[in-house]
Enzyme design. Structure first.
Site, PDB file in Angstrom:
ATOM      1  N   ARG A  37       0.825  -1.201   0.000  1.00 20.71           N
ATOM      2  CA  ARG A  37       0.000   0.000   0.000  1.00 20.71           C
ATOM      3  C   ARG A  37       0.866   1.261   0.000  1.00 20.71           C
ATOM      4  NH1 ARG A  37      -5.286  -0.261   0.731  1.00 20.71           N
ATOM      5  NH2 ARG A  37      -5.450   1.627   2.008  1.00 20.71           N
ATOM      6  N   ASP A  55       1.196  -1.209  10.647  1.00 19.25           N
ATOM      7  CA  ASP A  55      -0.162  -1.712  10.776  1.00 19.25           C
ATOM      8  C   ASP A  55      -0.722  -1.274  12.130  1.00 19.25           C
ATOM      9  OD1 ASP A  55      -2.515  -3.141  10.982  1.00 19.25           O
ATOM     10  OD2 ASP A  55      -1.680  -4.997  10.166  1.00 19.25           O
ATOM     11  N   ASN A  81      -6.364  10.162  10.844  1.00 20.50           N
ATOM     12  CA  ASN A  81      -7.430   9.921   9.874  1.00 20.50           C
ATOM     13  C   ASN A  81      -7.769   8.446   9.716  1.00 20.50           C
ATOM     14  OD1 ASN A  81      -8.978  10.625   7.188  1.00 20.50           O
ATOM     15  ND2 ASN A  81      -7.465   9.065   6.640  1.00 20.50           N
ATOM     16  N   TYR A 154     -18.496   0.676  16.111  1.00 27.13           N
ATOM     17  CA  TYR A 154     -17.877   1.747  15.329  1.00 27.13           C
ATOM     18  C   TYR A 154     -18.276   3.119  15.880  1.00 27.13           C
ATOM     19  CZ  TYR A 154     -16.845   4.950  11.513  1.00 27.13           C
ATOM     20  OH  TYR A 154     -16.375   6.016  10.788  1.00 27.13           O
ATOM     21  N   LYS A 158     -15.832   6.183  17.451  1.00 25.59           N
ATOM     22  CA  LYS A 158     -15.789   7.568  17.004  1.00 25.59           C
ATOM     23  C   LYS A 158     -16.098   8.540  18.152  1.00 25.59           C
ATOM     24  CE  LYS A 158     -13.869   6.842  14.188  1.00 25.59           C
ATOM     25  NZ  LYS A 158     -12.699   7.422  13.469  1.00 25.59           N
ATOM     26  N   VAL A 185     -19.270  10.374   3.367  1.00 20.47           N
ATOM     27  CA  VAL A 185     -18.359  10.655   2.255  1.00 20.47           C
ATOM     28  C   VAL A 185     -18.308   9.471   1.284  1.00 20.47           C
ATOM     29  CG1 VAL A 185     -16.040  11.425   1.641  1.00 20.47           C
ATOM     30  CG2 VAL A 185     -17.008  12.037   3.869  1.00 20.47           C
ATOM     31  N   THR A 187     -16.531   7.144  -0.207  1.00 21.42           N
ATOM     32  CA  THR A 187     -15.289   6.378  -0.124  1.00 21.42           C
ATOM     33  C   THR A 187     -15.652   4.897  -0.104  1.00 21.42           C
ATOM     34  OG1 THR A 187     -15.341   6.379   2.301  1.00 21.42           O
ATOM     35  CG2 THR A 187     -14.160   8.204   1.227  1.00 21.42           C
TER      36      THR A 187
END
Length: 267
Positions: A37, A55, A81, A154, A158, A185, A187
């Site tokens: 990546r 990682d 991010n 999740y 956040k 967004v 993505t």
């Protein structure tokens, strides 16, 4: 020119944030979880100052990542991010450290990097309006006691990111530490139906990472275009300190005391 590190910057909002910062003339270091990546990121943004590999689902690799970043000197801004979402996962998934994966990547990794890297001028934790559905239980940070629900896990991660931003703002009054909701967004995570483009979402992060407008030169704030704001209960100073303590216990790394003199009142 600022020196800025953006985690999770191979694609999506992270890459667009990095690209916009580079276009503004900043020295930007990218992050990828592995070498394959990293090659993708290098091809996508060859103007970046460098690429750090690690990682975030591994405590050992996250610590090594922090060590490798020393080669770039002290960062003016760190943008946390990177994140994962296993909304439809049918059961808890543990990392090699025996920790719940969403919690480790989304919460423990940004905490650990913050604790290990030199205190920056600015910190940005990417949160979400889904934090409104998060459940704060410091005795069950990894969702072991409640029935498994990937969306709730999740959302909680956040909310904890938002709390970390405020907790660090209180501990380090010389750093502008904030959280941001990028919106829904388009993505890989958000899907094609999302109304916000990665470029638009990145602009909000860029303003907080490097902007000079008075409205971003604050600390301990949650920036969102949506109405929800965290309650006073989840931002209680004692609870925030307890969250830092729990993260320190799980990583073995306490958040250091401030090394930069206060430049503004603590929130």
């Amino acid at each position: 020119m600022r020196t800025i590190f953006v985690t999770g910057s191979v694609d999506g909002i992270g890459l667009r944030t990095a690209a916009q910062l580079v276009a503004e003339g900043h020295r930007v270091v990218l992050h990828a979880r592995d070498e394959d990546r990293a090659a993708v990121a290098k091809a996508a943004l060859p103007e970046a100052a460098g690429i750090a590999v690690g990682d975030l689902s591994s405590l050992e690799e996250t610590k090594a990542l922090a060590g490798s970043l020393a080669a770039f000197g002290r960062f003016d801004t760190i943008v946390h991010n990177a994140g994962i979402a296993r909304l439809d996962s049918p059961q808890r998934e543990l990392t090699g450290d025996g920790l719940e994966s969403t919690f480790q990547v989304n919460v423990l990794a940004p905490y650990l990097l913050t604790a290990l890297l030199a205190q920056p001028e600015r910190l940005l934790f990417v949160s979400s309006a889904m934090a409104a559905d998060g459940v704060v239980d410091l005795d069950d940070l990894q969702g072991e006691r409640r029935p498994w629900n990937g969306t709730e896990v999740y959302s909680t991660s956040k909310l904890l990111d938002l709390m970390l931003a405020v907790a660090v703002a209180r501990r380090w009054p010389g750093t502008l530490s904030n959280a941001v909701d990028p919106g829904w967004v388009r993505t890989k995570m958000g899907g094609d139906a999302a109304p916000t483009s990665p470029d638009d979402a990145a602009r909000a992060q860029v303003r907080l990472a490097a902007g000079t407008d008075p409205d971003v030169l604050v600390s301990g704030h949650y920036f969102s275009e949506r109405e929800w704001q965290p309650s006073a209960a989840v931002l209680d100073p004692a609870l925030l300190e307890s969250l830092l303590a729990r993260c320190a216990d799980l990583t073995g790394v306490p958040l250091p005391e401030a090394s930069v003199p206060p430049a503004h009142p603590a929130p």
